[in-house]
Design a protein around this motif. Structure first.
Motif, PDB file in Angstrom:
ATOM      1  N   PHE A   1      33.888  43.244  31.556  1.00  0.00           N
ATOM      2  CA  PHE A   1      35.177  42.533  32.431  1.00  0.00           C
ATOM      3  C   PHE A   1      36.299  44.668  31.893  1.00  0.00           C
ATOM      4  O   PHE A   1      37.284  44.247  32.155  1.00  0.00           O
ATOM      5  CB  PHE A   1      36.395  41.792  31.734  1.00  0.00           C
ATOM      6  CG  PHE A   1      35.307  40.685  31.887  1.00  0.00           C
ATOM      7  CD1 PHE A   1      34.651  40.270  32.734  1.00  0.00           C
ATOM      8  CD2 PHE A   1      35.040  39.703  30.743  1.00  0.00           C
ATOM      9  CE1 PHE A   1      34.129  38.841  33.100  1.00  0.00           C
ATOM     10  CE2 PHE A   1      34.440  39.067  30.499  1.00  0.00           C
ATOM     11  CZ  PHE A   1      34.368  38.187  31.956  1.00  0.00           C
ATOM     12  N   PHE A   2      35.463  45.449  31.747  1.00  0.00           N
ATOM     13  CA  PHE A   2      36.159  46.600  31.439  1.00  0.00           C
ATOM     14  C   PHE A   2      36.633  47.545  32.883  1.00  0.00           C
ATOM     15  O   PHE A   2      35.001  47.755  33.033  1.00  0.00           O
ATOM     16  CB  PHE A   2      36.493  47.363  29.969  1.00  0.00           C
ATOM     17  CG  PHE A   2      37.008  48.562  29.909  1.00  0.00           C
ATOM     18  CD1 PHE A   2      38.571  48.510  29.500  1.00  0.00           C
ATOM     19  CD2 PHE A   2      36.664  50.156  29.908  1.00  0.00           C
ATOM     20  CE1 PHE A   2      39.258  49.346  29.373  1.00  0.00           C
ATOM     21  CE2 PHE A   2      37.951  51.025  30.055  1.00  0.00           C
ATOM     22  CZ  PHE A   2      39.017  50.783  29.667  1.00  0.00           C
ATOM     23  N   LYS A   3      37.493  48.054  32.651  1.00  0.00           N
ATOM     24  CA  LYS A   3      37.503  48.721  33.730  1.00  0.00           C
ATOM     25  C   LYS A   3      38.365  50.064  33.866  1.00  0.00           C
ATOM     26  O   LYS A   3      39.173  49.864  33.065  1.00  0.00           O
ATOM     27  CB  LYS A   3      38.167  48.312  35.858  1.00  0.00           C
ATOM     28  CG  LYS A   3      37.523  49.112  36.675  1.00  0.00           C
ATOM     29  CD  LYS A   3      38.686  48.586  38.186  1.00  0.00           C
ATOM     30  CE  LYS A   3      38.035  49.614  39.416  1.00  0.00           C
ATOM     31  NZ  LYS A   3      38.782  50.631  39.404  1.00  0.00           N
ATOM     32  N   GLY A   4      38.130  51.345  34.017  1.00  0.00           N
ATOM     33  CA  GLY A   4      38.815  52.190  33.343  1.00  0.00           C
ATOM     34  C   GLY A   4      40.037  52.417  34.453  1.00  0.00           C
ATOM     35  O   GLY A   4      40.351  51.732  35.342  1.00  0.00           O
ATOM     36  N   ARG A   5      40.643  53.124  33.627  1.00  0.00           N
ATOM     37  CA  ARG A   5      42.577  53.256  34.714  1.00  0.00           C
ATOM     38  C   ARG A   5      41.860  54.801  35.842  1.00  0.00           C
ATOM     39  O   ARG A   5      42.778  54.771  36.585  1.00  0.00           O
ATOM     40  CB  ARG A   5      43.661  54.437  33.903  1.00  0.00           C
ATOM     41  CG  ARG A   5      43.194  53.131  31.844  1.00  0.00           C
ATOM     42  CD  ARG A   5      44.565  53.882  31.531  1.00  0.00           C
ATOM     43  NE  ARG A   5      44.724  53.345  30.306  1.00  0.00           N
ATOM     44  CZ  ARG A   5      45.430  53.382  29.196  1.00  0.00           C
ATOM     45  NH1 ARG A   5      45.707  54.587  29.010  1.00  0.00           N
ATOM     46  NH2 ARG A   5      44.866  53.570  28.058  1.00  0.00           N
TER      47      ARG A   5
ATOM     48  N   PHE B   1      39.700  43.006  35.076  1.00  0.00           N
ATOM     49  CA  PHE B   1      39.339  42.839  35.944  1.00  0.00           C
ATOM     50  C   PHE B   1      38.743  41.853  37.651  1.00  0.00           C
ATOM     51  O   PHE B   1      39.108  42.237  38.609  1.00  0.00           O
ATOM     52  CB  PHE B   1      37.832  42.790  35.349  1.00  0.00           C
ATOM     53  CG  PHE B   1      36.563  42.735  35.696  1.00  0.00           C
ATOM     54  CD1 PHE B   1      36.248  43.353  36.147  1.00  0.00           C
ATOM     55  CD2 PHE B   1      36.318  41.116  36.348  1.00  0.00           C
ATOM     56  CE1 PHE B   1      34.500  43.331  37.231  1.00  0.00           C
ATOM     57  CE2 PHE B   1      35.176  41.274  36.729  1.00  0.00           C
ATOM     58  CZ  PHE B   1      33.840  41.737  37.389  1.00  0.00           C
ATOM     59  N   ILE B   2      39.558  40.721  36.757  1.00  0.00           N
ATOM     60  CA  ILE B   2      39.551  40.114  38.861  1.00  0.00           C
ATOM     61  C   ILE B   2      40.393  40.666  39.699  1.00  0.00           C
ATOM     62  O   ILE B   2      40.406  40.738  40.738  1.00  0.00           O
ATOM     63  CB  ILE B   2      39.258  38.758  38.307  1.00  0.00           C
ATOM     64  CG1 ILE B   2      39.072  37.935  37.704  1.00  0.00           C
ATOM     65  CG2 ILE B   2      40.480  38.040  39.379  1.00  0.00           C
ATOM     66  CD1 ILE B   2      39.355  36.738  36.375  1.00  0.00           C
ATOM     67  N   SER B   3      41.776  40.922  38.957  1.00  0.00           N
ATOM     68  CA  SER B   3      42.553  41.572  39.656  1.00  0.00           C
ATOM     69  C   SER B   3      41.890  42.709  40.498  1.00  0.00           C
ATOM     70  O   SER B   3      42.671  43.296  41.843  1.00  0.00           O
ATOM     71  CB  SER B   3      43.934  42.206  39.220  1.00  0.00           C
ATOM     72  OG  SER B   3      44.961  42.657  39.710  1.00  0.00           O
ATOM     73  N   SER B   4      40.895  43.665  39.573  1.00  0.00           N
ATOM     74  CA  SER B   4      40.277  44.596  40.129  1.00  0.00           C
ATOM     75  C   SER B   4      39.559  44.029  41.161  1.00  0.00           C
ATOM     76  O   SER B   4      39.179  44.870  42.881  1.00  0.00           O
ATOM     77  CB  SER B   4      40.001  45.798  38.578  1.00  0.00           C
ATOM     78  OG  SER B   4      39.153  46.595  39.774  1.00  0.00           O
ATOM     79  N   VAL B   5      38.724  44.137  40.997  1.00  0.00           N
ATOM     80  CA  VAL B   5      37.527  42.741  41.753  1.00  0.00           C
ATOM     81  C   VAL B   5      38.403  42.700  43.088  1.00  0.00           C
ATOM     82  O   VAL B   5      38.000  42.936  44.055  1.00  0.00           O
ATOM     83  CB  VAL B   5      36.758  42.081  41.012  1.00  0.00           C
ATOM     84  CG1 VAL B   5      36.075  41.652  42.402  1.00  0.00           C
ATOM     85  CG2 VAL B   5      35.976  43.074  39.976  1.00  0.00           C
ATOM     86  N   THR B   6      38.926  41.874  43.133  1.00  0.00           N
ATOM     87  CA  THR B   6      40.110  41.336  44.441  1.00  0.00           C
ATOM     88  C   THR B   6      40.633  41.890  45.260  1.00  0.00           C
ATOM     89  O   THR B   6      40.512  42.991  46.200  1.00  0.00           O
ATOM     90  CB  THR B   6      41.483  40.274  43.655  1.00  0.00           C
ATOM     91  OG1 THR B   6      40.907  39.106  43.229  1.00  0.00           O
ATOM     92  CG2 THR B   6      41.650  39.381  44.623  1.00  0.00           C
ATOM     93  N   HIS B   7      40.950  43.315  43.910  1.00  0.00           N
ATOM     94  CA  HIS B   7      41.958  44.364  44.726  1.00  0.00           C
ATOM     95  C   HIS B   7      40.615  45.137  46.516  1.00  0.00           C
ATOM     96  O   HIS B   7      40.782  45.224  47.108  1.00  0.00           O
ATOM     97  CB  HIS B   7      42.146  45.647  44.660  1.00  0.00           C
ATOM     98  CG  HIS B   7      42.913  46.589  44.812  1.00  0.00           C
ATOM     99  ND1 HIS B   7      44.203  46.352  46.016  1.00  0.00           N
ATOM    100  CD2 HIS B   7      42.899  47.664  45.244  1.00  0.00           C
ATOM    101  CE1 HIS B   7      44.225  47.426  46.474  1.00  0.00           C
ATOM    102  NE2 HIS B   7      43.137  49.310  45.630  1.00  0.00           N
ATOM    103  N   GLU B   8      39.283  45.424  44.974  1.00  0.00           N
ATOM    104  CA  GLU B   8      38.690  46.228  45.556  1.00  0.00           C
ATOM    105  C   GLU B   8      37.668  45.307  46.622  1.00  0.00           C
ATOM    106  O   GLU B   8      37.426  45.705  47.923  1.00  0.00           O
ATOM    107  CB  GLU B   8      37.031  46.045  44.917  1.00  0.00           C
ATOM    108  CG  GLU B   8      37.820  47.705  43.696  1.00  0.00           C
ATOM    109  CD  GLU B   8      38.175  48.998  43.918  1.00  0.00           C
ATOM    110  OE1 GLU B   8      37.599  49.052  45.103  1.00  0.00           O
ATOM    111  OE2 GLU B   8      38.822  49.524  43.403  1.00  0.00           O
TER     112      GLU B   8
END
Length: 464
Positions: free
Chosen positions: A414-418, A245-252
């Motif tokens: 903390f869950f984000k789909g694919r 989740f942190i990685s995804s939010v950081t990317h976003e």
């Protein structure tokens, strides 16, 4: 006494000690009663038999004559002290040939003088020894003329009782020592697995979720080991989900920031007189800024929900007005994306007791997701109706759908789909929290490559 092991040892030892003391007390009491009771019965039998004989065959003799006769005819094997007493309780003669003018005032003598057989047992030594005594009345034509008294020293009996009691105490001590050793083994077998689980829990607390507990027995501790392993697996999953989740939010967050920075540098070094390029850059920067604001708001809302600090202002209003407002807002978006938006909103009121802004946030998020994941020339259906005293709102699209594995985790923290679409993955989790805090229910049904249906149920507010 701080550890379970020491407490178990102390408790087991105390229980054994109490049991041994109780059994020892019962045993010694029973033995005391048996030995002294048997001796008293034997003494009573001999005294009663002798008195009956003398009363029958010495009738007409005075008490002094009877006393001499009794003394002369005593058996040489008689171990008891035999005494003949006058009506005043004084000893006329005893088996040693002595007499005494001092009366004997014991319960057995008083009972015999009252024409009853009496017994006496002194627990405390008298004149250096404890005795057992039986007194039987000597009668003449139904009148008591004296007392025949048999007495014996109880010291030999007490010596035997004390010896047996000491032996029993020794056996009891051995039992306690054996129980103490057994308690050490039991405490070790019980506390050992608990100490192992404690150590594993400490490892988990440091972030080591790969460690596992061994299930040794099918008992409560075994169940605890299985539960601890399950907790470790779930924590590992949540930890991975959190990092993803942190990685995804950081990317976003990085994407719009990169875009804003890029256009900012372009405008700085570019020709500001080119109005078209400047407007295009400002438009992109404004859009990316809105994305950043949305992401930050999602993060703030999510943190408030997690901390339990989210405040709601509940008041009754017609939900239909909110739904119609959103319908007008998203119809334009449907036209620009070439997506057909169909709506079925009843003409009847949809009264609900809720927070207007928070419920608007929910439905905006659901419609926004539907448009985000629906392809060009797709369709979205936005319907509302009343069923079983509940308001049901559905958002149905024919977009890319959600995989079954992701569907089960959708809405968890903390869950984000694919999906490759941008977003923090927090929106649906926040929507679910808001609806549940309104005593409602949010469900998601989906099939990959066929579409998704989101169902929101809210309690119908009674209008009188």
């Amino acid at each position: 006494m701080k550890g379970i092991k020491s407490r178990l040892i102390v408790y087991i030892t105390l229980v054994l000690l109490l049991i041994v003391l109780l059994l020892e007390g019962v045993f010694i009491g029973a033995m005391h009663s048996y030995y002294l009771g048997t001796a008293m019965e034997t003494l009573t039998s001999r005294a009663t038999t002798s008195a009956t004989f003398f009363n029958k065959y010495l009738e007409g003799y005075s008490i002094n004559e009877r006393a001499r006769y009794i003394l002369e005819n005593l058996s040489r094997e008689e171990s008891s002290k035999v005494e003949v007493l006058n009506p005043q309780g004084a000893v006329i003669i005893n088996s040693f040939g002595f007499s005494s003018s001092e009366p004997i005032d014991t319960p057995d003598v008083r009972s015999a003088l009252g024409n009853h057989t009496g017994t006496y047992q002194n627990m405390k030594p008298l004149n250096g020894e404890r005795i057992l005594a039986v007194s039987v009345p000597l009668q003449e034509f139904g009148t008591t003329i004296g007392v025949l008294r048999f007495s014996v020293s109880a010291e030999p009996l007490y010596n035997v009782i004390i010896k047996i009691a000491l032996n029993a105490a020794g056996v009891g001590l051995l039992v306690i020592l054996f129980g103490f050793g057994l308690s050490l083994i039991i405490a070790k077998r019980i506390v050992g697995p608990i100490q192992q689980l404690t150590q594993i829990a400490k490892e988990m607390a440091t972030g080591n979720f790969t460690i596992r507990a061994n299930k040794q027995h099918n008992d409560e501790i075994g169940t605890l080991a299985v539960t601890l392993n399950y907790m470790s697996e779930e924590l590992a999953k949540n930890e991975k989900m959190k990092y993803d989740f942190i990685s995804s939010v950081t990317h976003e967050l990085r994407t719009p920031l990169t875009s804003i920075k890029g256009w900012g540098e372009t405008l700085l070094v570019g020709d500001l007189s080119d109005k078209e390029e400047t407007l295009q850059g400002l438009e992109v920067m404004t859009g990316e800024t809105d994305r950043l604001i949305g992401l930050v708001e999602d993060l703030l809302d999510f943190s408030k929900f997690q901390a339990g600090e989210m405040k709601f202002v509940l008041q009754p209003y017609d939900l239909r007005g909110l739904l119609e407002e959103l319908l007008l807002q998203f119809r334009y978006r449907g036209q620009t994306k070439q997506i057909q938006l169909y709506a079925e909103i009843p003409e009847l009121p949809l009264p609900v007791n809720g927070d207007f802004n928070r419920l608007k946030q929910v439905f905006v998020n659901l419609l926004d997701n539907a448009f985000k994941f629906t392809p060009v020339e797709g369709t979205i259906r936005f319907t509302a109706f009343i069923e079983n005293k509940r308001i049901v709102v559905k958002v149905v699209d024919n977009g890319e759908g959600i995989e079954a594995e992701d569907l089960a985790k959708l809405g968890t923290k903390f869950f984000k789909g694919r999906s490759r679409q941008s977003g923090s993955g927090l929106g649906l989790a926040i929507c679910k929290e808001i609806i549940e805090l309104h005593d409602g229910l949010l469900k998601v049904e989906s099939e990959l490559m066929k579409g998704t249906t989101v169902i929101v149920e809210l309690p119908l507010y009674p209008v009188y």
